[in-house]
Design a protein around this motif. Structure first.
Motif, short mmCIF file in Angstrom:
data_model
loop_
_atom_site.label_atom_id
_atom_site.label_comp_id
_atom_site.label_asym_id
_atom_site.label_seq_id
_atom_site.Cartn_x
_atom_site.Cartn_y
_atom_site.Cartn_z
N ALA A 164 0.83 -1.21 0.00
CA ALA A 164 0.00 0.00 0.00
C ALA A 164 0.86 1.25 0.00
CB ALA A 164 -0.93 0.00 1.21
N ALA A 165 1.91 1.26 0.84
CA ALA A 165 2.79 2.42 0.91
C ALA A 165 3.53 2.63 -0.41
CB ALA A 165 3.78 2.25 2.06
N LEU A 166 3.99 1.55 -1.02
CA LEU A 166 4.69 1.67 -2.30
C LEU A 166 3.76 2.22 -3.39
CD1 LEU A 166 6.71 -1.67 -2.26
CD2 LEU A 166 7.68 0.65 -2.21
N ALA A 167 2.50 1.74 -3.41
CA ALA A 167 1.56 2.20 -4.43
C ALA A 167 1.23 3.68 -4.24
CB ALA A 167 0.29 1.36 -4.38
N VAL A 168 0.99 4.08 -2.99
CA VAL A 168 0.69 5.50 -2.72
C VAL A 168 1.91 6.35 -3.05
CG1 VAL A 168 0.15 7.16 -0.90
CG2 VAL A 168 -1.09 4.99 -1.00
N ASP A 169 3.07 5.90 -2.66
CA ASP A 169 4.30 6.63 -2.98
C ASP A 169 4.52 6.75 -4.48
OD1 ASP A 169 6.69 7.91 -1.80
OD2 ASP A 169 7.78 6.33 -2.87
N GLY A 170 3.99 5.78 -5.22
CA GLY A 170 4.10 5.81 -6.67
C GLY A 170 3.01 6.60 -7.36
N GLY A 171 2.09 7.18 -6.61
CA GLY A 171 1.08 8.06 -7.20
C GLY A 171 -0.34 7.56 -7.18
N ALA A 172 -0.60 6.38 -6.62
CA ALA A 172 -1.97 5.88 -6.55
C ALA A 172 -2.79 6.75 -5.61
CB ALA A 172 -1.98 4.43 -6.06
N ALA A 173 -4.08 6.92 -5.91
CA ALA A 173 -4.99 7.62 -5.00
C ALA A 173 -5.06 6.85 -3.69
CB ALA A 173 -6.37 7.74 -5.64
N PHE A 174 -5.26 7.56 -2.59
CA PHE A 174 -5.18 6.95 -1.27
C PHE A 174 -6.45 7.25 -0.49
CE2 PHE A 174 -2.65 7.13 3.00
CZ PHE A 174 -3.14 5.88 3.35
N TYR A 175 -7.15 6.18 -0.07
CA TYR A 175 -8.40 6.31 0.66
C TYR A 175 -8.35 5.50 1.96
CZ TYR A 175 -10.17 7.74 -3.94
OH TYR A 175 -10.36 8.36 -5.14
N THR A 176 -9.10 5.96 2.93
CA THR A 176 -9.33 5.20 4.15
C THR A 176 -10.80 5.24 4.48
OG1 THR A 176 -8.73 4.90 6.48
CG2 THR A 176 -8.89 7.16 5.68
N CYS A 177 -11.29 4.17 5.11
CA CYS A 177 -12.70 4.16 5.48
C CYS A 177 -12.99 5.19 6.56
CB CYS A 177 -13.10 2.76 5.95
SG CYS A 177 -13.22 1.56 4.60
N VAL A 178 -12.12 5.29 7.56
CA VAL A 178 -12.34 6.24 8.66
C VAL A 178 -11.00 6.83 9.09
CG1 VAL A 178 -14.38 5.03 9.50
CG2 VAL A 178 -12.15 4.45 10.44
N ASP A 179 -11.08 7.93 9.85
CA ASP A 179 -9.85 8.50 10.42
C ASP A 179 -10.00 8.80 11.91
OD1 ASP A 179 -11.41 10.80 10.47
OD2 ASP A 179 -9.78 12.10 9.82
N VAL A 180 -11.05 8.26 12.55
CA VAL A 180 -11.19 8.45 13.98
C VAL A 180 -10.16 7.60 14.71
CG1 VAL A 180 -13.64 9.03 13.83
CG2 VAL A 180 -12.96 6.65 14.13
N LYS A 181 -9.74 8.05 15.90
CA LYS A 181 -8.70 7.33 16.63
C LYS A 181 -9.26 6.15 17.42
CE LYS A 181 -5.88 11.50 17.12
NZ LYS A 181 -5.27 12.47 18.07
N TRP A 182 -10.45 6.33 17.96
CA TRP A 182 -11.01 5.33 18.86
C TRP A 182 -12.39 4.88 18.39
CZ3 TRP A 182 -7.76 3.40 22.33
CH2 TRP A 182 -6.73 4.21 22.83
N PHE A 183 -12.71 3.62 18.66
CA PHE A 183 -14.05 3.10 18.48
C PHE A 183 -14.76 3.14 19.84
CE2 PHE A 183 -16.72 -0.56 19.43
CZ PHE A 183 -17.76 -0.33 18.54
N HIS A 184 -15.98 3.69 19.84
CA HIS A 184 -16.81 3.73 21.04
C HIS A 184 -18.14 3.05 20.74
CE1 HIS A 184 -14.41 6.88 23.18
NE2 HIS A 184 -14.11 7.23 21.94
N GLY A 185 -18.52 2.09 21.57
CA GLY A 185 -19.81 1.44 21.38
C GLY A 185 -20.66 1.43 22.62
N GLY A 186 -20.32 2.31 23.58
CA GLY A 186 -21.06 2.33 24.82
C GLY A 186 -20.44 1.48 25.90
#
Length: 300
Positions: A164-186
């Protein structure tokens, strides 16, 4: 993508359209963890319904109100999560369940014609992507990747993160599902694994990922298409500030619950222009507001 049929329904108490007039149509985007379900695992897995959560969804269905249940979880398919909620008594059909993974799959399928994607995540996440016709590459084919997307998994492998890092470094578009640090479910909190892996790739490459789950505008557009609703007719219900941010990104109103990720102090500190319409203790308090005649009935 299927759409939730349009219907007429009463408004949330106190809701108005842009001109200050009371609306008579409602559509809902409803969070899972810490909102409908108390759990320590994403997507409601292994949890129990919050008090009145079952009755709340029954109430919406009885009144013909449209709703989509939306989670930032991505490790499993929407069908897997929806089926699990149905086993708890929560009335959620497959077509009315959206994950950060399915939102990512929808966006990538629309914007990357070749479909050649390097995806890092668990089997359910990968199944969600292939279900949209995307061609998922192995780590040895990273040079061919048009885009990289990271979802949740329990067992990330170094070779995939390296690819993944090599592909992004090579110019591939980069996506993530989320960027929150913690999961909270109660029930406590735990690290958001996909965010951590995306942050690792971003640190190595110097490229920040585009977020495709909550609170991204891309997800907001997916939800509005699914509901076939105008933004002003939608209420986003959740326990986290990302749901409030999602509502603002959609041009909709938010109801914030204090049953999961957000404390009363954090809710009070939200800037004036970004506050939710209502701040309530939990989904039971919302149900009592919507249906006061049932307030004193036994809990489900």
């Amino acid at each position: 993508m299927s759409r939730i049929p349009a219907t007429q329904s009463p408004a949330v108490p106190g809701s108005t359209d842009g001109g200050g007039r009371s609306t008579d149509r409602r559509a809902w985007v409803i969070d899972v963890d810490g909102c409908l379900v108390r759990t320590a695992t994403g997507g409601g897995a292994g949890g129990t319904p919050m008090p009145r959560a079952v009755r709340f969804l029954e109430y919406l269905r009885a009144r013909g109100e449209r709703y989509v249940v939306c989670t930032n979880a991505s490790q499993q398919t929407p069908h897997w999560y929806a089926e699990h909620l149905r086993e708890m008594g929560l009335a959620v059909e497959d077509e009315a369940f959206v994950t950060a993974g399915s939102a990512a799959a929808d966006h990538i399928a629309r914007t990357h014609a070749s479909g050649r994607i390097l995806a890092v995540g668990g089997p359910g996440f990968l199944e969600t992507l292939t279900g949209r016709g995307l061609d998922l590459l192995g780590p040895d084919r990273w040079q061919e990747a048009e885009a990289v997307v990271i979802g949740a998994d329990d067992t990330y492998q170094t070779r995939w993160i390296n690819a993944a890092a090599l592909a992004v470094d090579g110019g591939a578009a980069f996506y993530t599902c989320v960027d929150v640090k913690w999961f909270h479910g109660g029930i406590g909190k735990s690290i958001a694994s996909s965010s951590a892996m995306a942050a690792a790739v971003a640190w190595v490459t110097g490229v920040e990922p585009v977020i495709l789950g909550k609170p991204s505008p891309a997800l907001g557009q997916t939800l509005l298409r699914l509901l076939d609703a105008a933004p002003r007719d939608v209420t986003v219900l959740g326990d986290s500030l990302v749901e409030v941010e999602l509502a603002h990104a959609m041009g909709s109103e938010a109801i914030l619950l204090l049953s999961g990720a957000t404390s009363a102090e954090e809710a009070a500190a939200i800037p004036a222009g970004k506050r939710p319409r209502h701040v309530l203790e939990d989904v039971e308090a919302l149900f009592n507001l919507l249906a006061p005649e049932e307030k004193d009935h036994p809990h489900e």
